[in-house]
Design an enzyme around this catalytic site. Sequence first.
Site, mmCIF file in Angstrom:
data_model
loop_
_atom_site.group_PDB
_atom_site.id
_atom_site.type_symbol
_atom_site.label_atom_id
_atom_site.label_comp_id
_atom_site.label_asym_id
_atom_site.label_seq_id
_atom_site.Cartn_x
_atom_site.Cartn_y
_atom_site.Cartn_z
ATOM 1 N N ARG A 279 13.658 34.321 20.375
ATOM 2 C CA ARG A 279 14.287 33.077 20.879
ATOM 3 C C ARG A 279 15.394 32.688 19.722
ATOM 4 N NH1 ARG A 279 11.565 30.249 24.282
ATOM 5 N NH2 ARG A 279 12.216 28.011 23.473
ATOM 6 N N HIS A 451 -26.132 28.697 12.050
ATOM 7 C CA HIS A 451 -26.548 29.995 12.779
ATOM 8 C C HIS A 451 -27.197 29.646 14.103
ATOM 9 C CE1 HIS A 451 -28.114 34.080 13.529
ATOM 10 N NE2 HIS A 451 -29.199 33.567 13.720
HETATM 11 P P1 FAD Z 1 11.404 22.408 21.615
HETATM 12 O O1 FAD Z 1 9.849 22.220 21.794
HETATM 13 O O2 FAD Z 1 12.121 23.650 21.822
HETATM 14 O O3 FAD Z 1 12.132 21.113 22.018
HETATM 15 C C1 FAD Z 1 13.254 20.818 21.842
HETATM 16 C C2 FAD Z 1 13.815 19.747 22.872
HETATM 17 O O4 FAD Z 1 15.236 19.281 22.562
HETATM 18 C C3 FAD Z 1 13.961 20.224 24.355
HETATM 19 O O5 FAD Z 1 13.071 19.290 25.150
HETATM 20 C C4 FAD Z 1 15.369 20.062 24.585
HETATM 21 O O6 FAD Z 1 15.467 19.649 26.155
HETATM 22 C C5 FAD Z 1 15.883 19.166 23.870
HETATM 23 N N1 FAD Z 1 17.222 19.210 23.412
HETATM 24 C C6 FAD Z 1 17.838 20.272 23.112
HETATM 25 N N2 FAD Z 1 19.322 19.894 22.716
HETATM 26 C C7 FAD Z 1 19.270 18.696 23.070
HETATM 27 C C8 FAD Z 1 20.351 17.697 23.214
HETATM 28 N N3 FAD Z 1 21.675 18.070 22.627
HETATM 29 N N4 FAD Z 1 20.183 16.584 23.639
HETATM 30 C C9 FAD Z 1 19.016 16.104 23.847
HETATM 31 N N5 FAD Z 1 18.026 16.968 24.164
HETATM 32 C C10 FAD Z 1 18.136 18.286 23.631
HETATM 33 N N6 FAD Z 1 4.144 27.912 19.359
HETATM 34 C C11 FAD Z 1 2.564 27.709 18.748
HETATM 35 O O7 FAD Z 1 2.765 27.267 17.812
HETATM 36 N N7 FAD Z 1 1.635 28.186 19.527
HETATM 37 C C12 FAD Z 1 1.780 28.930 20.567
HETATM 38 O O8 FAD Z 1 0.953 29.292 21.102
HETATM 39 C C13 FAD Z 1 3.026 28.882 21.185
HETATM 40 N N8 FAD Z 1 3.243 29.571 22.463
HETATM 41 C C14 FAD Z 1 4.273 29.679 23.018
HETATM 42 C C15 FAD Z 1 4.442 30.626 24.125
HETATM 43 C C16 FAD Z 1 5.701 30.648 25.022
HETATM 44 C C17 FAD Z 1 5.759 31.127 26.178
HETATM 45 C C18 FAD Z 1 6.844 30.023 24.179
HETATM 46 C C19 FAD Z 1 8.406 30.163 24.767
HETATM 47 C C20 FAD Z 1 6.808 29.399 22.748
HETATM 48 C C21 FAD Z 1 5.620 29.169 22.366
HETATM 49 N N9 FAD Z 1 5.470 28.606 21.229
HETATM 50 C C22 FAD Z 1 4.021 28.521 20.473
HETATM 51 C C23 FAD Z 1 6.661 28.113 20.452
HETATM 52 C C24 FAD Z 1 6.835 26.817 20.403
HETATM 53 O O9 FAD Z 1 6.891 26.304 21.878
HETATM 54 C C25 FAD Z 1 8.080 26.240 19.693
HETATM 55 O O10 FAD Z 1 7.900 26.647 18.379
HETATM 56 C C26 FAD Z 1 7.974 24.617 19.744
HETATM 57 O O11 FAD Z 1 8.278 24.333 21.134
HETATM 58 C C27 FAD Z 1 9.152 24.193 18.670
HETATM 59 O O12 FAD Z 1 9.388 22.940 18.738
HETATM 60 P P2 FAD Z 1 10.718 22.125 18.795
HETATM 61 O O13 FAD Z 1 10.325 20.490 18.675
HETATM 62 O O14 FAD Z 1 11.353 22.507 17.503
HETATM 63 O O15 FAD Z 1 11.786 22.394 20.061
#
Ligand code: FAD
Length: 479
Positions: A279, A451
């Site tokens: 990613r 246990h």
């Molecule tokens: P995100 O969750 O990516 O959220 C970012 C948000 O910002 C999005 O909603 C997007 O629409 C919004 N955004 C972006 N740019 C803008 C903008 N300019 N203006 C307004 N909004 C915006 N992690 C784990 O810890 N355990 C797991 O089991 C796990 N399983 C996963 C399985 C899959 C299939 C995938 C793809 C990922 C998995 N992950 C897991 C990883 C986890 O989903 C991410 O690490 C996590 O979601 C990151 O959080 P974040 O808040 O940084 O970003």
Amino acid sequence: MSEKFDVIVIGSGPGGYVAAIRAAQLGLKTACVEKWMDTDGKQVLGGTCLNIGCIPSKALLDTSHRYHDVTHSMDVHGIETGKVKFDVSKMMARKDGIVKQLTGGIAGLFQANKVKPIQGVAKLLAGKKVEVTAADGSQTVYEADNVILASGSVPVNIPPAPLVDGVVVDSTGALEFDSVPKRLGVIGAGVIGLELGSVWSRLGSEVVVLEAMDTFLPMVDKAIAKEANKILGKQGLDIRLNARVTGTEVKGKKVTVNFVDAEGDKTEEFDKLIVCVGRKPVTDNLIAADSGVNLDERGFIFVNEHCETEAPGVYAIGDIVRGPMLAHKASEEGVMAAERIAGQKPQVNYDLVPSVIYTHPEIAWVGKNEEQLKSEGIEFNPGVFPFAAVGRALASGEGEGMVKLLADAKTDRIIGCTIIGPNAADLVQQVLIAMEFGSTSEDLALTMFGHPTFSEAVHEAALDVQGHAIHKVSRKKRK
Ligand code: FAD
Ligand code: AMP
């Protein structure tokens, strides 16, 4: 000029929504901008994790595990099942229902905490101004004393395997198949590739995983990665290492994949192909050139250990900054940023970030593994205990795997743990808590464990570090 906030959070994933709630709890006037909308034009909160990541993948892993259990593991219990039917659309509806419940829950928490959700695409301008472009194209500029960037990440695409609707998909597409593919290819034997490959393999797909590297799970303790490769292979995942995909061609509803392995050029044909090659952070058009925020050499937003960017009052958290792309790491950073804005001085303990692969059995680890300790020249005492000698594990048909605990040779402090086995994710968390409190392996060994529980394997591994595990013959010198 429109409304002014103490804090504006950009992005509502597990980093952003947690930061927004924590900031509001601390009495700060907070808004959270999220661009995501559903097909009815309604804002979708929760980011990757809730909508297309952690939660939907675990929902499908749960369904597929139950199906596999019913179709493969009942006979030994004396349970006759007859013909088992499976309905993909029901599985997907259940998953969608769980996602809806959780994302709706965030909307409720925003309301209760007075976090203002703003729909639109946000861009950080100079002077902590945030420009939001709504779905109708209208633009509003908000002012804030502090901004938290939490725009997350998206799947990487590779030139040899461009996405083709419904045939060559990324992780998001793999959560939405409308039928079980007969032959499924997966590019990348990383965490996501193995989890999604497992889902469809358990439901009956013949799954081939093509991995460019010649080492399986290089970030995992070598002995446990070897065990994982063996167990997953036995389950039917055909994992081919040293196999680099060089091209793909979609013909009708099938895809031909060309790859190179040790023997030369090869070709495989699949009904569907999932591209899971990593990613990348979402930073395009997120920051104006004069915002004062900079990227690091890998394209992540540059931050210090407190998630402060180079622009005072602007923080960045989660998948857009250095460190593992994990939901809980994003959330902890969100809490830290909000509390620092409120004048508190919390830290994130980056040495204790748990990692999990939700295959069956689960693989989980925290701290350092044997190879890392050796390369750093740190002397350690290992303790290993197999689930095959744990009564509860056998009673539950979960005798595969082991706990490996590593303690500093001089201080006996626990410095690492890797587990493959039943409930490994939760078991590693027990060790992590002990590590957070500076526990030695002797402390764990002296602790009473219920246990029969799976966690007795952790206890026995701690006893094994001490040289006197009870339920295995120890070759170590007894204390
Ligand atoms: P995100 O969750 O990516 O959220 C970012 C948000 O910002 C999005 O909603 C997007 O629409 C919004 N955004 C972006 N740019 C803008 C903008 N300019 N203006 C307004 N909004 C915006 N992690 C784990 O810890 N355990 C797991 O089991 C796990 N399983 C996963 C399985 C899959 C299939 C995938 C793809 C990922 C998995 N992950 C897991 C990883 C986890 O989903 C991410 O690490 C996590 O979601 C990151 O959080 P974040 O808040 O940084 O970003
Ligand atoms: P992760 O970053 O953990 O999601 O894992 C992605 C995996 O995809 C890594 O192990 C990469 O080696 C692998 N990968 C990347 N490109 C290719 C390719 N062209 N063919 C096969 N595997 C690849």
